[in-house]
Scaffold this motif. Structure first.
Motif, PDB file in Angstrom:
ATOM      1  N   VAL A 204      57.054  24.550  79.596  1.00 50.71           N
ATOM      2  CA  VAL A 204      57.692  25.867  79.677  1.00 50.71           C
ATOM      3  C   VAL A 204      57.002  26.709  80.746  1.00 50.71           C
ATOM      4  O   VAL A 204      57.645  27.370  81.567  1.00 50.71           O
ATOM      5  CB  VAL A 204      57.629  26.572  78.308  1.00 50.71           C
TER       6      VAL A 204
ATOM      7  N   VAL B 197      63.953  27.639  75.388  1.00 46.46           N
ATOM      8  CA  VAL B 197      63.808  27.870  76.824  1.00 46.46           C
ATOM      9  C   VAL B 197      64.753  26.957  77.583  1.00 46.46           C
ATOM     10  O   VAL B 197      64.769  25.746  77.358  1.00 46.46           O
ATOM     11  CB  VAL B 197      62.351  27.609  77.285  1.00 46.46           C
TER      12      VAL B 197
ATOM     13  N   GLY C  47      62.020  23.938  76.270  1.00 49.33           N
ATOM     14  CA  GLY C  47      61.107  24.349  75.210  1.00 49.33           C
ATOM     15  C   GLY C  47      61.891  24.810  74.011  1.00 49.33           C
ATOM     16  O   GLY C  47      63.012  25.298  74.140  1.00 49.33           O
TER      17      GLY C  47
END
Lengths: 349, 256
Positions: free
Chosen positions: B247, B226, B234
């Motif tokens: 996240v 992420v 993330g």
């Protein structure tokens, strides 16, 4: 649908329209070649050879060269006239200085030398894209024309700027009659067109078109972009070079840099815009159009207006018509007459 | 498990002082499907462009297959086996589907201009091999019915699949997919997910993809990274990422 089934149905769907088209096309092509090689030599007069057939074939070849560079590979060029001049002067010098070479070898050699010059002229294409590429090719057009006028060695220090071409002889046959020059032109054009046709269908041709349609994407998927551009300039200039040699030897009978000026480059450009960018047959259709239109106009004005228009007015009229047509084609049909005719044949598509 | 095909360490990229990617490190295992997610402007596409040489990272380094990639150009990345599709399916619009796929094989061509011009045996053999590979890939992606269509005339969903075929035909070791399902309807998305999974399962291709549809991402990928404003927020298996508070705060919004 499982892949196997998709493949089966795909064979039906994909090939069906191609099946009737292919034999028809082959038959059409065979008929065309039969007419060109057999019927025309049996019937044509010297006027047909000199005024129509020979200039048509040579300009089709010049257009074909530009079409490979510009129509297939997307590299704009206004240097066709210069490449033709290089082909003509190179062939002249090969015939003059290496007279033991047979005519086809000198002709091909002239083409290769023109190709090498084209490759150098094409070098800026590695950094300059699209429309702006016209500038370096235009510079080459002026520079090369100037060099041939200035450096005496190329014309064997002839006093006149137009030098007469050596006699055309192949295997003991004199080819200087109109029919002989037609045979030489037709054979050369046929051979070069077959090679061009092979190339555009090969990996080279695919790389050209990939660079034309998306240069960044082509580079990312691994198409050798620089090689594709330079090879397009090389092959295009070589083809135009052979056309230039034929123009000098089989059409004019003299080698003269003035017959390969910027106007000639524009003429090749008009041929492929009207005939069809990225189409081999388009080069021929466009050349037929551009060679026949002035003749047609003259006959029309004589028949309809009883010669009320003089030659100057007709040539002005011709320019107006070409200009209007080019604007029209660029807006309405960028793929030219070739695409138009293709649609007429298959109205369903 | 620890067999990374791609390792990024402290990669940074900026455009005229604007940091697009900030000291990013993660690795991709061989044979996995790794999804890059994050809001628009998070640096996902820029990252793909670094991986295949369109952009050059300012700092940090990227190792592919154990070898460091330095100042690599797009063509060189392709030759090393990094394939790529584009967000807007940058196909060769004037070519047929079949020719687009054949163009994807350009980097495997070993024949020369002269062989092409004269149709010498090596060219004929290569052309046969290429056609067979292209037909096989068309079959694999169920594109055979569209074989001879000009791509500009095809619906967008099919064009995206042709883009995938053009990349897959060259048998890349690593395949970068930039939003392969953007602009597709549910049915087209499911089909595309099936093809991506098949490319990994049947051909062992490692896949890094950018996708916004979280449902697709969670079901398709083994590994999710992420990004937010060029930073990694993330990194892990889909379930772990889904439940990571950082996240959720940065990207997924409020918890379901």
């Amino acid at each position: 649908m499982p892949p196997a089934l998709a493949t089966l149905s795909g064979l039906g769907a994909g090939r069906r329209p191609a099946l009737p088209a292919l034999p028809a096309r082959t038959a059409g092509l065979a008929l065309l070649l039969a007419v060109a090689f057999v019927a025309i030599p049996l019937t044509a007069t010297d006027y047909w050879y000199n005024a129509i057939l020979i200039p048509f074939l040579i300009m089709a070849l010049a257009g074909l060269g530009l079409n490979l560079t510009m129509g297939y590979a997307g590299q704009a060029s206004l240097g066709t006239g210069a490449f033709m001049a290089v082909g003509a002067y190179a062939t002249y010098n090969l015939l003059l200085r290496l007279p033991e070479l047979p005519l086809p070898v000198s002709l091909a050699g002239g083409g290769l030398i023109a190709g090498a010059v084209g490759l150098v002229v094409g070098l800026p294409s590695l950094r300059i894209k699209g429309f702006y590429l016209i500038a370096p090719t235009l510079a080459a057009q002026f520079l090369i024309e100037w060099i041939f006028n200035q450096v005496g060695w190329f014309s064997n220090y002839a006093t006149s700027s137009a030098i007469s071409a050596p006699r055309l002889v192949f295997l003991g046959h004199d080819l200087s009659s109109p029919a002989g020059r037609y045979a030489l032109t037709l054979t050369s054009v046929t051979v070069v067109t077959v090679v061009a046709w092979r190339l555009v269908g090969s990996q080279t041709g695919r790389n050209w078109r990939a660079v034309r349609d998306g240069e960044t994407a082509a580079a990312v998927i691994g198409v050798p972009v620089a090689r594709a551009k330079l090879s397009a300039f090389f092959v295009g200039a070589a083809v135009s070079g052979i056309a230039g040699a034929l123009w000098a030897f089989a059409y004019l009978g003299t080698v003269d840099a003035r017959s390969f000026d910027l106007d000639r480059s524009f003429q090749a450009l008009f041929i492929i815009i009207i005939g069809g960018l990225g189409s081999l047959s388009g080069s021929f259709i466009g050349a037929a159009f551009i060679v026949l239109l002035p003749i047609l106009l003259t006959h029309l004005s004589n028949a309809a207006l009883g010669g009320a228009l003089d030659g100057g007015q007709i040539s002005n009229l011709q320019r107006i018509i070409f200009g209007a047509l080019i604007i029209g084609f660029l807006i309405k049909e960028p793929n030219g007459l070739a695409a138009l005719l293709g649609r007429l044949r298959r109205p369903a598509c | 498990m620890a067999d990374p095909i791609l390792e990024l360490s402290d990669v940074s990229l900026s455009f005229k002082g604007l940091k697009a990617i900030h000291a990013l490190s993660f690795s991709v295992e061989r044979g996995e499907i790794c999804a890059l997610i994050g809001p628009n402007g998070a640096g996902k596409s820029s990252l793909l462009n670094i991986l295949n040489g369109v952009y050059r990272a300012d700092e940090g380094h990227v190792a592919f297959d154990g070898e460091r990639l330095r100042s690599i150009r797009p063509g060189a990345a392709a030759r090393r086996g990094i394939g790529r599709t584009f967000q807007h399916a940058a196909l060769f619009s004037g070519l047929s589907v079949f020719d687009n796929v054949l163009a994807g094989l350009a980097r495997h061509s070993r024949t020369t201009l002269v062989e092409h011009a004269l149709g010498l045996p090596r060219d004929a053999a290569e052309a046969r091999r290429f056609r067979a590979a292209a037909e096989e890939t068309l079959g694999f992606l169920e594109l055979t019915p569209y074989r001879d269509r000009i791509v500009a005339t095809l619906p967008y969903g099919i064009q995206k699949r042709v883009d995938l075929a053009r990349a897959l035909v060259a048998r890349p070791t690593l395949l970068l997919l930039d939003e392969p399902m953007a602009g597709m309807n549910g049915e087209e998305k499911r089909a595309m997910a099936r093809f991506i999974a098949a490319a990994r399962d049947e051909r062992g291709t490692t896949i890094v993809l950018i996708e916004h549809d979280i449902g697709v991402v969670m079901s398709l990928s083994d590994h999710v990274v992420v990004l937010d404003y060029g930073r990694k927020v993330g990194d892990g298996p889909p379930d772990a990422v889904r439940n990571d508070p950082a996240v959720i705060a940065a990207y997924l919004g409020k918890p379901h």
